[in-house]
Design a protein around this motif. Structure first.
Motif, PDB file in Angstrom:
ATOM      1  N   GLU A  83      21.873  -0.963 -28.697  1.00  0.00           N
ATOM      2  CA  GLU A  83      21.116  -0.048 -27.598  1.00  0.00           C
ATOM      3  C   GLU A  83      20.772   1.558 -28.356  1.00  0.00           C
ATOM      4  O   GLU A  83      19.509   1.915 -27.837  1.00  0.00           O
ATOM      5  N   ALA A  84      21.508   1.810 -29.324  1.00  0.00           N
ATOM      6  CA  ALA A  84      20.922   3.192 -29.939  1.00  0.00           C
ATOM      7  C   ALA A  84      19.606   2.808 -30.899  1.00  0.00           C
ATOM      8  O   ALA A  84      18.744   3.529 -30.897  1.00  0.00           O
ATOM      9  N   GLU A  85      19.536   1.671 -31.411  1.00  0.00           N
ATOM     10  CA  GLU A  85      18.425   0.894 -31.956  1.00  0.00           C
ATOM     11  C   GLU A  85      17.365   0.893 -31.222  1.00  0.00           C
ATOM     12  O   GLU A  85      16.343   1.575 -31.735  1.00  0.00           O
ATOM     13  N   LYS A  86      17.246   0.653 -29.982  1.00  0.00           N
ATOM     14  CA  LYS A  86      16.454   0.411 -29.242  1.00  0.00           C
ATOM     15  C   LYS A  86      15.885   1.729 -28.666  1.00  0.00           C
ATOM     16  O   LYS A  86      14.526   1.976 -28.612  1.00  0.00           O
ATOM     17  N   LEU A  87      16.774   2.693 -28.639  1.00  0.00           N
ATOM     18  CA  LEU A  87      16.135   4.135 -28.046  1.00  0.00           C
ATOM     19  C   LEU A  87      15.506   4.804 -29.326  1.00  0.00           C
ATOM     20  O   LEU A  87      14.430   5.346 -29.126  1.00  0.00           O
ATOM     21  N   VAL A  88      16.115   4.662 -30.288  1.00  0.00           N
ATOM     22  CA  VAL A  88      15.464   5.315 -31.640  1.00  0.00           C
ATOM     23  C   VAL A  88      13.932   4.779 -31.730  1.00  0.00           C
ATOM     24  O   VAL A  88      13.205   5.397 -32.022  1.00  0.00           O
ATOM     25  N   SER A  89      13.816   3.338 -31.565  1.00  0.00           N
ATOM     26  CA  SER A  89      12.629   2.767 -31.873  1.00  0.00           C
ATOM     27  C   SER A  89      11.586   3.037 -30.581  1.00  0.00           C
ATOM     28  O   SER A  89      10.562   3.709 -30.905  1.00  0.00           O
ATOM     29  N   GLU A  90      12.248   3.403 -29.314  1.00  0.00           N
ATOM     30  CA  GLU A  90      11.278   3.870 -28.334  1.00  0.00           C
ATOM     31  C   GLU A  90      10.835   5.512 -28.642  1.00  0.00           C
ATOM     32  O   GLU A  90       9.721   5.824 -28.475  1.00  0.00           O
ATOM     33  N   PHE A  91      11.916   6.042 -29.198  1.00  0.00           N
ATOM     34  CA  PHE A  91      11.495   7.541 -29.612  1.00  0.00           C
ATOM     35  C   PHE A  91      10.434   7.474 -30.482  1.00  0.00           C
ATOM     36  O   PHE A  91       9.591   8.435 -30.369  1.00  0.00           O
ATOM     37  N   ALA A  92      10.528   6.886 -31.671  1.00  0.00           N
ATOM     38  CA  ALA A  92       9.644   6.836 -32.586  1.00  0.00           C
ATOM     39  C   ALA A  92       8.171   6.285 -32.175  1.00  0.00           C
ATOM     40  O   ALA A  92       6.985   7.008 -32.401  1.00  0.00           O
ATOM     41  N   LYS A  93       7.944   5.396 -31.458  1.00  0.00           N
ATOM     42  CA  LYS A  93       6.898   4.965 -30.500  1.00  0.00           C
ATOM     43  C   LYS A  93       6.102   6.140 -29.823  1.00  0.00           C
ATOM     44  O   LYS A  93       5.191   6.372 -29.976  1.00  0.00           O
ATOM     45  N   ASN A  94       6.753   6.536 -29.045  1.00  0.00           N
ATOM     46  CA  ASN A  94       6.242   7.784 -28.465  1.00  0.00           C
ATOM     47  C   ASN A  94       6.053   8.963 -28.831  1.00  0.00           C
ATOM     48  O   ASN A  94       5.059   9.672 -28.622  1.00  0.00           O
ATOM     49  N   ILE A  95       6.894   9.372 -29.997  1.00  0.00           N
ATOM     50  CA  ILE A  95       6.135  10.392 -30.763  1.00  0.00           C
ATOM     51  C   ILE A  95       4.814  10.318 -31.436  1.00  0.00           C
ATOM     52  O   ILE A  95       4.186  10.996 -31.741  1.00  0.00           O
ATOM     53  N   GLY A  96       4.888   9.003 -31.988  1.00  0.00           N
ATOM     54  CA  GLY A  96       3.672   8.597 -32.876  1.00  0.00           C
ATOM     55  C   GLY A  96       2.550   8.853 -31.768  1.00  0.00           C
ATOM     56  O   GLY A  96       1.442   8.839 -32.187  1.00  0.00           O
ATOM     57  N   ARG A  97       2.734   8.521 -30.540  1.00  0.00           N
ATOM     58  CA  ARG A  97       1.564   8.341 -29.380  1.00  0.00           C
ATOM     59  C   ARG A  97       1.380  10.011 -29.386  1.00  0.00           C
ATOM     60  O   ARG A  97       0.288  10.187 -29.344  1.00  0.00           O
ATOM     61  N   GLU A  98       2.268  10.807 -29.177  1.00  0.00           N
ATOM     62  CA  GLU A  98       2.062  12.123 -29.050  1.00  0.00           C
ATOM     63  C   GLU A  98       1.560  12.699 -29.949  1.00  0.00           C
ATOM     64  O   GLU A  98       0.613  13.332 -29.835  1.00  0.00           O
ATOM     65  N   LEU A  99       1.693  12.657 -31.335  1.00  0.00           N
ATOM     66  CA  LEU A  99       0.894  13.010 -32.578  1.00  0.00           C
ATOM     67  C   LEU A  99      -0.241  12.487 -32.715  1.00  0.00           C
ATOM     68  O   LEU A  99      -1.176  13.299 -33.106  1.00  0.00           O
ATOM     69  N   ASP A 100      -0.431  11.001 -32.069  1.00  0.00           N
ATOM     70  CA  ASP A 100      -1.787  10.884 -32.296  1.00  0.00           C
ATOM     71  C   ASP A 100      -2.889  11.338 -31.119  1.00  0.00           C
ATOM     72  O   ASP A 100      -4.050  11.752 -31.706  1.00  0.00           O
ATOM     73  N   ASP A 101      -2.406  11.637 -30.049  1.00  0.00           N
ATOM     74  CA  ASP A 101      -3.027  12.473 -28.969  1.00  0.00           C
ATOM     75  C   ASP A 101      -3.525  13.858 -29.490  1.00  0.00           C
ATOM     76  O   ASP A 101      -4.523  14.386 -28.892  1.00  0.00           O
TER      77      ASP A 101
END
Length: 103
Positions: A83-101
């Motif tokens: 569960e923690a691994e899934k959340l951390v992966s989702e965090f990283a994906k969303n941070i990447g999107r934010e930084l790309d934007d």
């Protein structure tokens, strides 16, 4: 004394519906989780960090997320780590999107 133009407010990036990344002018980072007070108003509680690097912050989150659960078996521990691994992966994906934007 700081002038009002020198005071920097905390910035945030929404990680999921219930988690956000906050950081300040010193570039330290922390994760907050959304909750509700007794009156039903939204409150954000820090659940990990005040870390100088994103890597340290994610480790802190994963460890605290797993450690605070009352786990009684190896199976429960494995599920909580997943569960923690899934959340951390989702965090990283969303941070990447934010930084790309922002670019």
């Amino acid at each position: 004394m700081l002038q009002s133009s020198e005071i920097q407010t905390d910035k945030s990036i929404q990680l999921t519906e219930n988690y956000r990344l906050k950081y300040d002018s010193t570039k330290n980072k922390w994760i907050e989780k959304k909750g509700y007070n007794k009156k039903g108003a939204v409150v954000w509680d820090r659940v990990a960090g005040y870390s100088p690097t994103f890597e340290w912050l994610l480790w802190d989150f994963a460890i605290k997320h797993t450690a605070k659960a009352e786990l009684k078996s190896a199976h429960e521990i494995i599920e909580k780590i997943a569960e923690a691994e899934k959340l951390v992966s989702e965090f990283a994906k969303n941070i990447g999107r934010e930084l790309d934007d922002q670019e």
